[in-house]
Design a protein around this motif. Structure first.
Motif, PDB file in Angstrom:
ATOM      1  N   HIS A 110       0.783  -1.096  -0.163  1.00  0.00           N
ATOM      2  CA  HIS A 110       0.107  -0.067   0.026  1.00  0.00           C
ATOM      3  C   HIS A 110       0.820   1.055  -0.004  1.00  0.00           C
ATOM      4  O   HIS A 110       0.549   2.128  -0.661  1.00  0.00           O
ATOM      5  CB  HIS A 110      -0.855  -0.034   1.279  1.00  0.00           C
ATOM      6  CG  HIS A 110      -2.021   0.964   1.120  1.00  0.00           C
ATOM      7  ND1 HIS A 110      -3.471   0.418   1.400  1.00  0.00           N
ATOM      8  CD2 HIS A 110      -2.270   2.148   0.816  1.00  0.00           C
ATOM      9  CE1 HIS A 110      -4.125   1.341   1.267  1.00  0.00           C
ATOM     10  NE2 HIS A 110      -3.510   2.638   0.889  1.00  0.00           N
ATOM     11  N   GLU A 120      -1.425   9.379   4.952  1.00  0.00           N
ATOM     12  CA  GLU A 120      -2.499   8.816   4.635  1.00  0.00           C
ATOM     13  C   GLU A 120      -2.859   7.456   4.849  1.00  0.00           C
ATOM     14  O   GLU A 120      -3.855   7.006   4.795  1.00  0.00           O
ATOM     15  CB  GLU A 120      -2.748   9.144   3.096  1.00  0.00           C
ATOM     16  CG  GLU A 120      -2.746  10.482   2.898  1.00  0.00           C
ATOM     17  CD  GLU A 120      -3.143  10.519   1.197  1.00  0.00           C
ATOM     18  OE1 GLU A 120      -4.013  10.386   0.778  1.00  0.00           O
ATOM     19  OE2 GLU A 120      -2.437  11.758   0.661  1.00  0.00           O
ATOM     20  N   LEU A 121      -1.893   6.628   5.220  1.00  0.00           N
ATOM     21  CA  LEU A 121      -1.936   5.458   5.450  1.00  0.00           C
ATOM     22  C   LEU A 121      -1.699   5.128   6.731  1.00  0.00           C
ATOM     23  O   LEU A 121      -2.627   4.410   7.517  1.00  0.00           O
ATOM     24  CB  LEU A 121      -0.790   4.492   4.725  1.00  0.00           C
ATOM     25  CG  LEU A 121      -0.879   3.031   4.924  1.00  0.00           C
ATOM     26  CD1 LEU A 121      -2.022   2.332   4.407  1.00  0.00           C
ATOM     27  CD2 LEU A 121       0.586   2.409   4.395  1.00  0.00           C
ATOM     28  N   PHE A 122      -0.728   5.846   7.595  1.00  0.00           N
ATOM     29  CA  PHE A 122      -0.512   5.554   8.940  1.00  0.00           C
ATOM     30  C   PHE A 122      -1.306   6.713   9.915  1.00  0.00           C
ATOM     31  O   PHE A 122      -1.129   6.505  11.047  1.00  0.00           O
ATOM     32  CB  PHE A 122       0.841   5.172   9.356  1.00  0.00           C
ATOM     33  CG  PHE A 122       1.587   4.426   8.592  1.00  0.00           C
ATOM     34  CD1 PHE A 122       1.028   3.101   8.725  1.00  0.00           C
ATOM     35  CD2 PHE A 122       2.938   4.410   7.934  1.00  0.00           C
ATOM     36  CE1 PHE A 122       1.767   2.058   7.961  1.00  0.00           C
ATOM     37  CE2 PHE A 122       3.604   3.341   7.253  1.00  0.00           C
ATOM     38  CZ  PHE A 122       2.963   2.266   7.256  1.00  0.00           C
ATOM     39  N   GLY A 123      -1.816   7.766   9.360  1.00  0.00           N
ATOM     40  CA  GLY A 123      -2.348   8.530  10.075  1.00  0.00           C
ATOM     41  C   GLY A 123      -1.184   9.719  11.028  1.00  0.00           C
ATOM     42  O   GLY A 123       0.079   9.373  10.692  1.00  0.00           O
TER      43      GLY A 123
END
Lengths: 223, 108
Positions: free
Chosen positions: A51, A64-67
């Protein structure tokens, strides 16, 4: 399993510096949750990596993936991973102890054999008090588990943090080196000899070391 | 865990089941599909949920080589997952209208 890890190692090289840092922290943190199923752990790590690689290719940020709180994200993942059976953990624990004993016995056995047979510096026969030896092995194994566990906790703590290298060296050296080392020496010098005594040529220590190594290997194969 | 995120998690779980029931997907694909539906979630939030759904045996994930090369984990619904989706759909239908109505009345 190892293929998943290999695939991960290969793909990870495609990450840019920034993404690599955050991903590797994520990976170390998640992998160190050692009571989790390894298969599931490696699978989700690979999913996250795939991802992240897509995001990178699209020029988007790892945020956007892990915040904004990657540590919390890692905890969320770990919290949902299935546990391994305690049997596996006990096996790993025994494996660790066997490896430790084998390294210790092989090295002392070798050094003492060389010193006594090669240089006539030591008695070729050595006596051990079984009671004392048993206590040293039990306490030593216990302490090593504590140290091992603290190393795990420390590495996890240091994920997603900037730690000064000098401070890290001093703190870890003290906790993981000096403290257990001192306890070992204290045990050697102050524990009174008790229990039946056995005497055998020093090279038997090496032989015993090989036996523990074989047991450790056997357990690793099965694990 | 505050209540808001609990509620959202439950709804998101239902949506994930709905997407997977239509076709087998892998993680990134699922995130894209949800966004295409206008369900604006942080992409990463699907992975903890996928793990939970697997643990509850509502979905089943399998590593497979995709056509062009890399191994990907594809998800599909289990029978329990289908039952759960059906229950979600019914609950949602039963709640949606009365809640909408209640909120509309409050606004006006």
């Amino acid at each position: 399993m190892s293929t998943l890890v290999e695939e991960n190692n290969e793909k990870r090289n495609q990450l840019n510096k920034e993404n690599k840092k955050i991903y590797e922290d994520m990976m170390v943190y998640i992998r160190l949750s050692f009571n989790k199923s390894e298969q599931e752990t490696e699978e989700v790590l690979l999913e996250l990596l795939d991802h992240l690689l897509v995001l990178q290719a699209e020029g988007r940020d790892s945020l956007e993936l892990f915040g904004s709180d990657p540590r919390k994200y890692a905890k969320d993942i770990v919290g949902e991973l299935p546990q391994t059976v305690p049997k596996e953990m006990i096996k790993l624990f025994i494996m660790g102890i066997c490896y430790f004993l084998s390294v210790y016995m092989l090295s002392t056995g070798l050094i003492q054999t060389i010193l006594s047979y090669g240089f006539q510096q030591l008695e070729p026969m050595k006596s051990y008090s079984l009671g004392t030896t048993a206590i040293i092995i039990i306490l030593g194994s216990f302490m090593l588990s504590v140290v091992g566990y603290s190393v795990f906790r420390y590495i996890k703590w240091s994920c997603f943090r900037e730690v000064s290298k000098i401070k890290e060296f001093l703190v870890t050296g003290f906790i993981f080196g000096i403290v257990p080392g001192t306890v070992f020496f204290a045990m050697y010098y102050w524990l009174p000899a008790f229990g039946p005594t056995i005497t055998f040529p020093v090279y038997w220590l090496g032989v015993a070391g090989v036996v523990f190594l074989l047991i450790g290997e056997l357990l690793r194969r099965k694990a | 865990m505050n209540e808001r995120s609990q509620l959202l998690k439950g709804i998101l779980e239902g949506c994930i089941l709905a997407v997977i029931s239509r076709e087998t997907v892998y993680g990134y694909e699922l995130a894209v599909k949800l966004q295409q539906q206008g369900i604006d979630v942080k992409e990463g939030s699907i992975y903890p949920l996928l793990l939970r759904l697997q643990k509850e045996k509502l979905i089943h994930g399998e590593m497979k080589a995709s056509g062009s090369g890399p191994n990907r984990k594809y998800y599909k619904l289990t029978p329990a997952g289908e039952a759960s989706l059906k229950a979600f759909r019914e609950n949602w239908k039963a709640l949606k209208q009365p809640v909408d109505q209640l909120l509309d009345e409050e606004e006006s």
